[in-house]
Design an enzyme around this catalytic site. Structure first.
Site, PDB file in Angstrom:
ATOM      1  N   GLY A  10      81.733  34.836  16.132  1.00  0.00           N
ATOM      2  CA  GLY A  10      82.061  36.150  16.858  1.00  0.00           C
ATOM      3  C   GLY A  10      82.208  37.332  15.998  1.00  0.00           C
ATOM      4  N   GLY A  68      83.980  41.347  14.803  1.00  0.00           N
ATOM      5  CA  GLY A  68      85.257  42.090  14.789  1.00  0.00           C
ATOM      6  C   GLY A  68      86.219  41.270  14.015  1.00  0.00           C
ATOM      7  N   CYS A  94      82.815  30.114  11.208  1.00  0.00           N
ATOM      8  CA  CYS A  94      82.914  31.777  11.220  1.00  0.00           C
ATOM      9  C   CYS A  94      84.172  32.482  11.760  1.00  0.00           C
ATOM     10  CB  CYS A  94      81.677  32.394  11.752  1.00  0.00           C
ATOM     11  SG  CYS A  94      81.512  33.856  11.094  1.00  0.00           S
ATOM     12  N   LEU A  95      83.971  33.089  12.775  1.00  0.00           N
ATOM     13  CA  LEU A  95      85.159  33.691  13.225  1.00  0.00           C
ATOM     14  C   LEU A  95      86.180  32.673  13.618  1.00  0.00           C
ATOM     15  CD1 LEU A  95      87.006  36.136  14.344  1.00  0.00           C
ATOM     16  CD2 LEU A  95      85.805  35.767  16.507  1.00  0.00           C
ATOM     17  N   GLN A 132      88.445  31.639  10.936  1.00  0.00           N
ATOM     18  CA  GLN A 132      89.574  32.534  10.800  1.00  0.00           C
ATOM     19  C   GLN A 132      90.539  32.396  11.662  1.00  0.00           C
ATOM     20  OE1 GLN A 132      87.068  36.177  11.021  1.00  0.00           O
ATOM     21  NE2 GLN A 132      85.805  35.465   9.517  1.00  0.00           N
ATOM     22  N   ASN A 175      77.328  35.037   8.183  1.00  0.00           N
ATOM     23  CA  ASN A 175      77.324  36.562   8.673  1.00  0.00           C
ATOM     24  C   ASN A 175      78.925  36.821   9.020  1.00  0.00           C
ATOM     25  OD1 ASN A 175      77.209  38.808  10.385  1.00  0.00           O
ATOM     26  ND2 ASN A 175      76.419  37.866  11.923  1.00  0.00           N
ATOM     27  N   GLY A 219      82.418  39.370   7.884  1.00  0.00           N
ATOM     28  CA  GLY A 219      83.132  40.528   7.222  1.00  0.00           C
ATOM     29  C   GLY A 219      84.649  40.520   6.851  1.00  0.00           C
ATOM     30  N   PHE A 220      85.043  39.244   7.425  1.00  0.00           N
ATOM     31  CA  PHE A 220      86.322  39.001   7.353  1.00  0.00           C
ATOM     32  C   PHE A 220      86.570  37.543   6.504  1.00  0.00           C
ATOM     33  CE2 PHE A 220      86.552  42.154  10.315  1.00  0.00           C
ATOM     34  CZ  PHE A 220      87.711  43.017  10.135  1.00  0.00           C
ATOM     35  N   HIS A 257      77.333  29.241   8.545  1.00  0.00           N
ATOM     36  CA  HIS A 257      76.582  28.689   9.809  1.00  0.00           C
ATOM     37  C   HIS A 257      75.723  27.306   9.326  1.00  0.00           C
ATOM     38  CE1 HIS A 257      77.607  31.763  12.664  1.00  0.00           C
ATOM     39  NE2 HIS A 257      77.586  32.758  11.506  1.00  0.00           N
ATOM     40  N   GLU A 283      74.513  25.521  11.471  1.00  0.00           N
ATOM     41  CA  GLU A 283      73.418  25.563  12.717  1.00  0.00           C
ATOM     42  C   GLU A 283      72.257  26.450  12.302  1.00  0.00           C
ATOM     43  OE1 GLU A 283      74.649  29.250  13.475  1.00  0.00           O
ATOM     44  OE2 GLU A 283      75.756  27.705  12.779  1.00  0.00           O
TER      45      GLU A 283
END
Length: 382
Positions: free
Chosen positions: A238, A240, A265-266, A269, A307, A309-310, A350, A352
């Protein structure tokens, strides 16, 4: 063609040609180094709030179609390319990629020096920008860029999430006669997937390994989720900053140990934050399809799609609870971890990936095995 302007908050301006919708959009300006898969990039909800610069020099040459989208619509705020192909040639193509973006209201700037722009972002870091195909007042656009919110502190995952639960049953389809994934396994597990901006190919992969998938909103309560009697919990990708997602983190904390958990990914985090860790913003993020990641459990290097940014700060995780399993060989950032006692693991990249690489598809089988072990062992009696 009409003129398009991309203005960055530091005063840098790029002038090019307008290809997409005649409009103006703003967001964080980032870059992706993949050489194919532009439609998947356009429609990845993780790009909400971002203007994407593609480093591959020609975009749009194979058009767009109904099968390659990762969500119901494009989520990028805008697009910057060196050249947008004036023709589309592919046996799966149904429309020109420029029309696909224009219909969704996405502006595109082409005929710019993307190499110079990406070098600038790598040196200075990603920054806020405005892409306009309706205004040529560069200074006014620069001031607008300086006034938009920073990505840090933004809760975008709740914005892109589904509003209602739904069932997903479509598996992986071959996109060429030479591609043979084999038949999907019979559905033996019920997976509850949290939608923080989930990609369709994640859902397809879960179905392919034999899962019945229920997708729920980002803010679905842990207690509500458990009443659906899932065999496993999936935490999606996701957009942000993960740290403002306090309700989501609290829900994950209540699910730890109750069911097997797999995060991407998110999702990684948020899982790191639920375990008491910290996250931080990367200078220019990881976005591309050829990032080398070392699997510390096997000693193998996997080529992976990224993909984000954190990232999770590995020093913030308790080593007595968490084992670090994957590391990025480009910059040493944390790419994966698993809990030493509870049934859960995650990766930052990722597995997938569509289009590939597919080096990490084994992680879905690992999740399936974890669910089987939990259901068959003492975990099933908790």
């Amino acid at each position: 063609m009409n003129t398009a302007i991309l203005a960055l908050e530091d005063g840098t301006v790029f002038e090019g040609s307008s290809v997409g919708a005649p409009t103006e959009r703003s967001g964080e300006v980032v870059f992706n180094t993949a050489i194919t898969g532009y439609q998947e990039i356009f429609t990845d909800p993780s790009y909400c709030g971002q203007i994407v610069i593609l480093t591959y020099p020609e975009i749009g040459n194979y058009g767009a179609n109904r099968w390659d989208s990762e969500s119901a619509r494009p989520y990028i705020e805008g697009l910057g390319v060196r050249e947008f192909s004036s023709m589309a040639s592919n046996w799966r193509s149904e429309e020109e990629a420029s029309r696909f973006l224009a219909a969704a209201g996405i502006p595109v700037i082409s005929e710019i020096d993307t190499r110079a722009l990406v070098r600038h972002l790598r040196t200075r870091g990603v920054m806020r920008g405005v892409l306009s195909t309706v205004s040529t007042d560069a200074q006014a656009l620069i001031e607008k860029a300086r006034g938009i919110p920073s990505m840090a502190g933004l809760d975008l995952a709740t914005r892109v999430s589904t509003r209602e639960p739904y069932q997903w049953s479509s598996g992986v389809d071959a996109c060429s006669p030479s591609q043979d994934w084999g038949p999907a396994a019979e559905p033996a597990f019920h997976v509850l997937a949290y939608d923080y901006g989930i990609k369709h190919n994640i859902l397809r992969r879960l179905v392919h390994i034999g899962c019945r998938v229920t997708v729920v909103p980002a803010l679905a309560a842990a207690e509500e989720v458990l009443t659906l009697e899932p065999d496993g919990i999936f935490l999606s990708n996701g957009p942000g900053d993960p740290e403002p997602l306090t309700a989501q983190i609290a829900n994950i904390r209540r699910l730890i140990g109750r069911k097997p958990i797999f995060g991407i990914c998110l999702g990684q985090q948020l899982l790191g934050l639920a375990l008491g860790g910290r996250t931080y913003k990367l200078k220019f993020g990881h976005r591309g399809a050829n990032h080398p990641v070392l699997n510390k459990l096997t000693g193998r290097v996997e080529i992976t799609s990224h993909n984000h940014g954190f990232a999770v700060d590995p020093e913030s995780l308790n080593p007595s609870d968490v084992e670090l399993t994957h590391v990025n060989l480009n910059d040493g950032t944390l790419e994966g971890f698993r809990h030493r006692r509870e049934p859960m693991f995650s990766v930052q990249y990722h597995p997938e990936a569509a289009p590939g690489p597919h080096d990490s598809l084994y992680l879905f089988e690992d999740f399936k095995r974890l669910m089987a072990e939990f259901r068959g062992g003492e975990g099933g009696n908790r």
